[in-house]
Design an enzyme around this catalytic site. Structure first.
Site, short mmCIF file in Angstrom:
data_model
loop_
_atom_site.label_atom_id
_atom_site.label_comp_id
_atom_site.label_asym_id
_atom_site.label_seq_id
_atom_site.Cartn_x
_atom_site.Cartn_y
_atom_site.Cartn_z
N ASP A 246 54.55 22.42 -6.49
CA ASP A 246 53.47 21.86 -6.98
C ASP A 246 52.80 22.66 -8.10
O ASP A 246 52.48 22.41 -9.21
CB ASP A 246 52.65 21.58 -5.92
CG ASP A 246 52.57 22.71 -4.70
OD1 ASP A 246 53.07 23.65 -4.95
OD2 ASP A 246 52.14 22.14 -3.59
N ASP B 97 61.34 12.18 4.63
CA ASP B 97 62.51 13.02 4.56
C ASP B 97 63.20 13.34 5.82
O ASP B 97 64.26 13.92 5.85
CB ASP B 97 62.20 14.26 3.58
CG ASP B 97 62.62 14.26 2.26
OD1 ASP B 97 62.97 13.08 1.73
OD2 ASP B 97 62.23 15.43 1.56
#
Ligand SMILES: *[C@@H]1O[C@H](CO)[C@@H](O)[C@H](O)[C@H]1NC(C)=O
Ligand SMILES: *[C@@H]1O[C@H](CO)[C@@H](O)[C@H](O)[C@H]1NC(C)=O
Length: 735
Positions: free
Chosen positions: A447, A144
């Site tokens: 998550d 990223d």
């Protein structure tokens, strides 16, 4: 299933055992609960009359004690039903060695400055060398940071892997991260010239990469030789660039071989498209792009995701995980297998309590007894289809495929061009990605919320915590980073509680009540701060004024207080030692417990509330994984690191000063005999204040006595002394 033809009947691939001593624990917990009830009764029945001193403080303590008691009840879900898992990898290979499914491994990195490329490729190399058929593995690096330095490092790693992977397999090397291996003792046991060769190649590669990082550019000859680099152009920046996709090793290509002529795992570099006008959704967005891209390239049925700082410390972890998924009896219920997050940089007494020892050694085993642990974003094996939102159904059993079901006619270039679009910004518009598919968006702990929503679809998860750690990461080595990390976690967890997927409401009837309670203990971390701040401040202020808020030592009501405190702390010490900690480590853990609650959780609570009112944006802080040598040295010596003018430190220092002032003042009055309303009635308050001072000792030394660079900045010292003196003065004279 084919077990009968193999003649091994119904031998399971994994075994589940209940924790020992559960009956004793339950009796003990019941006795503590009686103590808590008595404390409540005392508080409710002894409220000072209107106009009497201490009435306000009394109500506050009643509230705090109600909260602590109820929270304690919730935490019982983490201990009531502990469960342990064991795998039988030999049975797995006997039955399924030729039918093992394909597996895709995702490594995520976000910033080349704080996650150095050398660390990233060590993680990549450690997973490429898994003890698993290489033609069935594909490793994806999501960058990223969109950094060509990371790409360059991965390119170097792809070449080095031709030597490293066969070397690992030949000598059965462990651990398989080259950096960890070469710095471990086990590396001295191989007296072969191949070791010297591989080590030299590694060092040369390391040298080239670190030089490139230092210079901020790559050697010219490499640049020209690889077409991958042409994807970076002058207008590319970290936040604004096209999808960059490069298949560095193409497992379908018969020429992709290591130096021994064996196949290598597929290796792919991906930097998804980034545009300033599109939200990129942090790690969840990266994971979803990886899920789509990998589905066209290798389409493994099992996905492992690891953070770039967590190398594999056990080459058999994939097989361990498959023992759960492929088990004939229970395997079809299991959506993910979570390994604990372990760290290699923990000092003996773990000053920042960053090993999260109790969570991984106790609490997650408790959750496992009620349907499974949280998904914590790293060291976790998922089924691809559940991650994509598939609901659980009893009839639907996975057919494990061992072949790549994607066409192989395309060349790597054609494949890259076709697949790139899947990682574009616009792809997710008007789709269920981030909502019902893939990782969920809009939450700082993407998550946990993803794991929860999977469990709410009827799936179970499994916690596998082998003695030899499966994954090892880098723990934070300074206090500010530890506190920030906990702020993010606790804020995210609180937002989950208030979100559509709240474990309390949405989970009702979908997951077991034990698991709901378990989730709530984490979701309520942040609100815990209020009761703790109150408890660590108000009794000391009343002590200063000589007003008693607790029963006298000679009163029978003293007993429940004494019992609950002693029982709780004796148990907590025993549990900590049992899970492998030291006594000093336990003491440090208590300190960090207090620090987190009075700062991280408080900030998280305030931010979450402001956020709900529409005042702030969620942000994602990537925690720093490089530290300067000065800081490392103090870390090794277990000295706390303050150094920065971090707002949370002001709170810590003020609370510490406030308790110190109370303690000193009252002690002086006791010694000079000017009385403080009798020691008998003030004993508990005095002890509480004393313990708070003891636990804060490192703060006083950082405020006044230390001379190194890690001491408290003088601006914070001044501010906190001023604040503490003002608060004490006000509370003594103003009302
Ligand atoms: C990591 O693996 C090695 C074996 O390669 C083992 O000796 C060591 O104990 C493991 N580390 C941890 C923390 O479990
Ligand atoms: C982690 O620990 C190892 C060995 O103790 C050390 O060499 C390394 O510099 C540490 N890394 C960090 C980021 O502190």
């Amino acid at each position: 299933m084919g077990n009968n033809e193999h003649g091994i009947g119904n031998l399971r691939l994994f075994e589940t055992r209940r924790g020992k001593g559960r009956i004793i624990y339950r009796l003990f917990a019941a006795s503590v609960f009686v103590g808590i009830l008595l404390i409540w009764v005392y508080r409710a029945s002894h409220i000072p009359r209107y106009g009497e001193e201490g009435r306000l403080g009394w109500f506050g303590l009643l509230g705090a004690e109600l909260w602590f008691g109820l929270y304690w009840v919730l935490t019982q879900s983490l201990r009531w039903n502990r469960t342990y898992r064991f795998t039988f990898k030999d049975r797995l290979s006997q039955r399924y060695e030729n039918d093992l499914p394909r597996i895709d491994i995702f490594v995520c990195t976000a910033d080349p400055d704080i996650e150095p490329p050398m660390m990233v490729i060590n993680t990549v190399l450690s997973v490429m060398a898994y003890d698993y058929p290489p033609e069935k593995m594909a490793v994806y690096l999501s960058d990223d940071g969109g950094s060509y330095l990371t790409f360059y490092a991965l390119l170097e790693a792809s070449i080095f892997s031709q030597h490293w992977v066969p070397f690992c397999k030949k000598f059965n090397v462990e651990p398989r991260s080259p950096a960890a291996y070469f710095s471990s003792d086990s590396c001295n046991t191989i007296k072969d010239k191949e070791l010297a060769t591989v080590k030299k190649l590694y060092e040369e590669m390391e040298n080239r990469i670190t030089t490139a990082v230092k210079l901020g550019g790559i050697p010219g000859d490499v640049d020209l030789n690889h077409k991958g680099f042409s994807q970076w152009n002058s207008s590319s920046s970290r936040r604004d660039h096209d999808t960059i996709l490069q298949i560095l090793i193409d497992g379908r290509d018969p020429n992709a071989k290591d130096i021994e002529g064996c196949a290598l795992p597929t290796l792919v570099y991906l930097a998804r498209e980034k545009r300033p006008q599109y939200p990129h959704n942090f790690k969840a967005g990266a994971m979803n792009a990886l899920i789509r891209v990998s589905s066209e390239i290798s389409n493994g049925q099992v996905i492992l995701n690891v953070d770039c700082d967590m190398y594999s410390n056990n080459s058999c972890s994939v097989r361990d995980a498959l023992c759960f998924f492929m088990d004939e009896e229970k395997g079809h219920e299991i959506a993910y297998v979570q390994f604990p997050q372990n760290y290699e940089n923990i000092t003996k007494n773990d000053v920042y309590s960053s090993s999260l020892r109790l969570i991984s050694e106790v609490e997650f085993h408790g959750l496992d007894g009620y349907g499974g642990p949280l998904y914590i974003g790293t060291g976790c094996f998922h089924r691809r289809d559940t991650l994509c939102g598939m609901e659980f159904s009893k009839e639907n059993r996975t057919r494990w495929r061992s072949e790549n079901d994607k066409p192989t006619k395309e060349s790597a270039d054609e494949l890259e061009t076709r697949v790139k679009d899947l990682a574009s910004c616009a792809y997710e518009r008007n789709t269920q990605w981030g909502k019902e598919m893939g990782l969920r968006y809009g939450c700082p702990v993407e998550d946990v919320i993803t794991g929860l929503s999977i469990q709410c679809l009827g799936w179970k998860s499994v916690y596998y915590n082998p003695t030899r750690n499966g994954f090892l990461g880098v723990a934070s080595t300074s206090l500010d980073i530890t506190l920030l990390q906990h702020k993010r976690w606790s804020e995210g967890d609180l937002l989950i509680l208030l979100s559509r997927y709240s474990p309390a409401w949405y989970g009702l009837g979908k997951i077991s009540p034990g698991l709901q309670m378990g989730y709530c203990t984490y979701c309520l971390w942040a609100p815990n701060s209020l009761a703790t701040v109150f408890y660590s401040m108000v009794p000391s202020l009343y002590l200063l004024r000589g007003i008693s808020l607790f029963p006298q030592v000679s009163s029978p009501w003293f007993l429940p207080f004494a019992y609950v405190l002693i029982a709780k702390y004796a148990y907590s010490l025993a549990e900590f030692l049992w899970s492998g900690g030291t006594i000093l480590g336990w003491w440090n853990d208590q300190r960090i417990w207090l620090f987190k609650r009075t700062t991280s959780y408080l900030f998280a609570f305030v931010d979450a509330m402001l956020g709900l009112l529409g005042y702030s944006e969620t942000s994602f802080i990537v925690t720093n994984k490089v530290t300067d040598p000065d800081v490392s040295q103090r870390y090794e010596q277990e000295m706390m690191e303050f150094r920065t003018s971090f707002p949370m430190f002001t709170i810590l220092a003020t609370l510490a000063m406030l308790n110190l002032i109370s303690l000193v003042w009252v002690t002086k009055r006791v010694v000079t005999g000017s009385g403080v309303g009798g020691f008998d009635s003030m004993a508990l308050q005095y002890i509480l204040c004393g313990v708070l001072v003891l636990i804060n000792l490192p703060l006083y030394s950082a405020l006044f006595f230390r001379n190194d660079k890690g001491k408290m900045p003088s601006s914070i010292t001044a501010k906190s002394v001023f604040l503490a003196v003002s608060i004490c003065t006000c509370s003594m004279y103003l009302y």
